[in-house]
Each structure stands twice: as structure tokens, then as C-alpha cells.
Write a protein that holds these residues in place. Structure first.
Motif, short mmCIF file in Angstrom:
data_model
loop_
_atom_site.label_atom_id
_atom_site.label_comp_id
_atom_site.label_asym_id
_atom_site.label_seq_id
_atom_site.Cartn_x
_atom_site.Cartn_y
_atom_site.Cartn_z
N ARG A 96 0.84 -1.20 0.00
CA ARG A 96 0.00 0.00 0.00
C ARG A 96 0.88 1.25 0.00
O ARG A 96 2.06 1.20 0.32
N GLY A 97 0.28 2.37 -0.33
CA GLY A 97 0.99 3.64 -0.45
C GLY A 97 1.86 4.00 0.73
O GLY A 97 3.05 4.31 0.55
N PRO A 98 1.33 3.98 1.97
CA PRO A 98 2.17 4.36 3.11
C PRO A 98 3.40 3.47 3.28
O PRO A 98 4.48 3.96 3.62
N THR A 99 3.26 2.18 2.99
CA THR A 99 4.40 1.26 3.08
C THR A 99 5.42 1.59 1.99
O THR A 99 6.62 1.62 2.24
N ALA A 100 4.94 1.84 0.78
CA ALA A 100 5.83 2.19 -0.33
C ALA A 100 6.58 3.48 -0.03
O ALA A 100 7.78 3.59 -0.30
N CYS A 101 5.87 4.45 0.56
CA CYS A 101 6.51 5.73 0.91
C CYS A 101 7.62 5.53 1.93
O CYS A 101 8.72 6.08 1.76
N LYS A 102 7.33 4.76 2.95
CA LYS A 102 8.33 4.53 3.99
C LYS A 102 9.55 3.80 3.43
O LYS A 102 10.69 4.17 3.71
N ALA A 103 9.32 2.80 2.60
CA ALA A 103 10.42 2.03 2.01
C ALA A 103 11.25 2.87 1.05
O ALA A 103 12.48 2.71 0.98
N ALA A 104 10.61 3.78 0.31
CA ALA A 104 11.33 4.60 -0.68
C ALA A 104 11.88 5.88 -0.08
O ALA A 104 12.69 6.56 -0.72
N GLY A 105 11.40 6.26 1.11
CA GLY A 105 11.88 7.50 1.73
C GLY A 105 11.26 8.75 1.15
O GLY A 105 11.90 9.80 1.07
N THR A 116 7.41 11.19 0.58
CA THR A 116 6.14 11.53 1.22
C THR A 116 4.98 10.93 0.41
O THR A 116 5.13 10.62 -0.78
N TYR A 117 3.84 10.81 1.07
CA TYR A 117 2.67 10.29 0.37
C TYR A 117 2.24 11.24 -0.74
O TYR A 117 1.78 10.83 -1.80
N ARG A 118 2.45 12.51 -0.51
CA ARG A 118 2.11 13.52 -1.52
C ARG A 118 2.92 13.31 -2.80
O ARG A 118 2.41 13.42 -3.91
N GLN A 119 4.24 13.03 -2.63
CA GLN A 119 5.09 12.75 -3.79
C GLN A 119 4.59 11.49 -4.50
O GLN A 119 4.47 11.48 -5.74
N LEU A 120 4.31 10.45 -3.75
CA LEU A 120 3.85 9.18 -4.33
C LEU A 120 2.58 9.39 -5.15
O LEU A 120 2.48 8.94 -6.29
N ASP A 121 1.64 10.10 -4.58
CA ASP A 121 0.37 10.35 -5.26
C ASP A 121 0.58 11.16 -6.54
O ASP A 121 0.04 10.83 -7.59
N TYR A 122 1.40 12.20 -6.45
CA TYR A 122 1.66 13.04 -7.62
C TYR A 122 2.35 12.25 -8.73
O TYR A 122 1.97 12.33 -9.89
N VAL A 128 0.95 -3.50 -9.42
CA VAL A 128 0.11 -4.57 -8.89
C VAL A 128 -1.35 -4.21 -9.01
O VAL A 128 -2.17 -4.98 -9.51
N LYS A 129 -1.72 -2.99 -8.56
CA LYS A 129 -3.10 -2.56 -8.66
C LYS A 129 -3.16 -1.04 -8.68
O LYS A 129 -2.64 -0.37 -7.80
N SER A 130 -3.80 -0.50 -9.71
CA SER A 130 -3.98 0.96 -9.82
C SER A 130 -5.22 1.38 -9.06
O SER A 130 -6.13 0.58 -8.85
N ALA A 131 -5.27 2.64 -8.70
CA ALA A 131 -6.47 3.19 -8.07
C ALA A 131 -7.52 3.34 -9.16
O ALA A 131 -7.25 3.86 -10.23
N THR A 132 -8.73 2.85 -8.87
CA THR A 132 -9.79 2.92 -9.87
C THR A 132 -10.88 3.91 -9.50
O THR A 132 -11.88 4.00 -10.18
N GLY A 133 -10.69 4.62 -8.45
CA GLY A 133 -11.67 5.62 -8.04
C GLY A 133 -11.49 5.96 -6.57
O GLY A 133 -10.57 5.46 -5.91
N SER A 134 -12.34 6.78 -6.07
CA SER A 134 -12.26 7.22 -4.69
C SER A 134 -12.40 6.04 -3.74
O SER A 134 -13.29 5.21 -3.88
N THR A 149 -10.30 3.51 -3.39
CA THR A 149 -9.55 2.30 -3.76
C THR A 149 -8.06 2.52 -3.47
O THR A 149 -7.58 3.65 -3.48
N GLN A 150 -7.38 1.44 -3.19
CA GLN A 150 -5.97 1.50 -2.83
C GLN A 150 -5.08 1.11 -4.00
O GLN A 150 -5.37 0.14 -4.70
N ARG A 151 -4.01 1.85 -4.18
CA ARG A 151 -2.97 1.44 -5.13
C ARG A 151 -2.10 0.41 -4.42
O ARG A 151 -1.83 0.53 -3.23
N LEU A 152 -1.61 -0.55 -5.20
CA LEU A 152 -0.66 -1.52 -4.65
C LEU A 152 0.59 -1.50 -5.52
O LEU A 152 0.54 -1.71 -6.73
N TYR A 153 1.72 -1.22 -4.87
CA TYR A 153 3.01 -1.11 -5.55
C TYR A 153 3.79 -2.41 -5.39
O TYR A 153 3.82 -2.99 -4.30
#
Length: 191
Positions: A33-42, A44-50, A61-67, A69-73
Motif C-alpha cells: 500500500r501507499g504508506p508502506t511504499a513511501c516509507k520504504a522509498a523514503g 512523502t505520500y504527496r510525492q507518491l500520489d503526484y 500490482v493494482k492501480s487506483a480505480t476511483g475514490s 480504492t488503494q494502489r498496490l506497488y
């Protein structure tokens, strides 16, 4: 060899991991999930989302398909996120990173984890061999590298066939004639 766009297309063999001492095998299909990917990559969630919304690094693994839903990296996605972060930390602008990644994708490089990137803080380079480097920001412009060890060995070979001087005797040319002294002598006798 097949030829595409005037360049030789050499098939690349997958060597896998050459040295796997102590490395754990990660599930290639696992999603983070996003927060785990952010922590592993160093990052912010804002950078990841952008970066996901703008297509720089999209989750495989899985793209966000709407409000809601979770992305999976995947592991490789997070590896690319970390590389982008390191390039940013070295002073490369996000625009240049985006250009470099775009150049790689245009050339058909889908798996960015299988290449070697270098940066001088002003540009991003792909190292394709020990003597060829491609400037990815300048649209794939080739630059050259000089392997100093190779030049050293070539110079040793060249100098071994030439006369050496220890500096404790009179300076003379290899054929016994000091050309500069000879010209000075001719000039002084002419005056």
C-alpha cells in the motif's frame, strides 16, 4: 543481429542476481500500500500520489480505480521510487528525471530496475557498457567514458618501447640531437 532505427538491437539475456548471498527472495506478486511504499522509498505520500497521477511511477500490482480504492506497488515499483528520490537528492530536477524515464520508455526499457543510472546532478545517464554512456536528458545523446585503468595499461605498453631518462644527465632527444639547442646555436652564429 536485427537492426532497428539504424541501431543494432542486441538481445539482452537476463542474468538474474549474480550474488544472492544473504538476500531474501521477495514475492514478485506481492503488493504494498501507499504508506508502506513511501516509507520504504523514503518519500512523502504527496510525492507518491503526484508521481502516480502524472505517470512517472505507476503501481504495477493494482492501480487506483476511483475514490476509496488503494494502489498496490510491487517491489520493482518501490525500487524505481527510491531511484527517483536519490536522483532528486543529488540535485536532478523532477523535469529532468521525467525526461530521462520517458527516454528510457521510448527506447523500450520497461523494467527500470535492470539498468544502471548515473548522475552528475545536472543530467541523468544510462551506463550501457564500460565505455558507453547515454545522456537520457539530452534525448539519448551518446557520451563517452574513459576507463582510466585501460588507458593506464595502454600507456605502459607504449612507454615500454620508448627510451626513458632519469634526469641526472644532459637532456638529449632520442636520436641524440637537441633540436632547440641546435636552433639557438644557429641563431647566435647568424647574428
Amino acid at each position: 543481429m536485427a537492426e532497428q532505427d539504424g541501431r543494432d538491437a542486441t538481445p539482452v539475456r537476463d542474468q538474474g542476481i549474480l550474488f544472492d548471498d544473504g538476500l531474501t527472495h521477495l514475492d514478485e506478486n506481492a503488493g504494498y500500500r501507499g504508506p508502506t511504499a513511501c516509507k520504504a522509498a523514503g518519500i512523502t505520500y504527496r510525492q507518491l500520489d503526484y508521481w502516480a497521477r502524472t505517470g512517472l511511477v505507476e503501481p504495477s500490482v493494482k492501480s487506483a480505480t476511483g475514490s476509496g480504492t488503494q494502489r498496490l506497488y510491487g517491489f520493482r515499483d518501490i525500487l524505481v521510487l527510491r531511484v527517483v528520490k536519490r536522483l532528486l537528492d543529488s540535485g536532478v530536477s523532477l523535469q529532468q528525471i521525467r525526461t530521462a524515464v520517458g527516454t528510457l520508455r521510448e527506447r523500450g526499457v520497461e523494467d527500470l530496475s535492470r539498468i544502471t543510472l548515473m548522475s552528475d546532478g545536472a543530467s541523468v545517464y544510462e551506463c550501457t557498457s564500460d565505455d558507453e554512456v547515454i545522456d537520457l536528458v539530452q534525448g539519448g545523446q551518446g557520451v563517452f567514458g574513459i576507463a582510466l585503468g585501460k588507458v593506464w595499461r595502454e600507456l605502459e605498453g607504449s612507454l615500454s618501447a620508448l627510451p626513458a631518462d632519469r634526469g641526472d644527465g644532459p637532456v638529449a632527444e632520442a636520436d641524440g640531437v637537441d633540436e632547440l639547442a641546435d636552433r639557438r646555436a644557429k641563431r647566435s652564429t647568424a647574428s
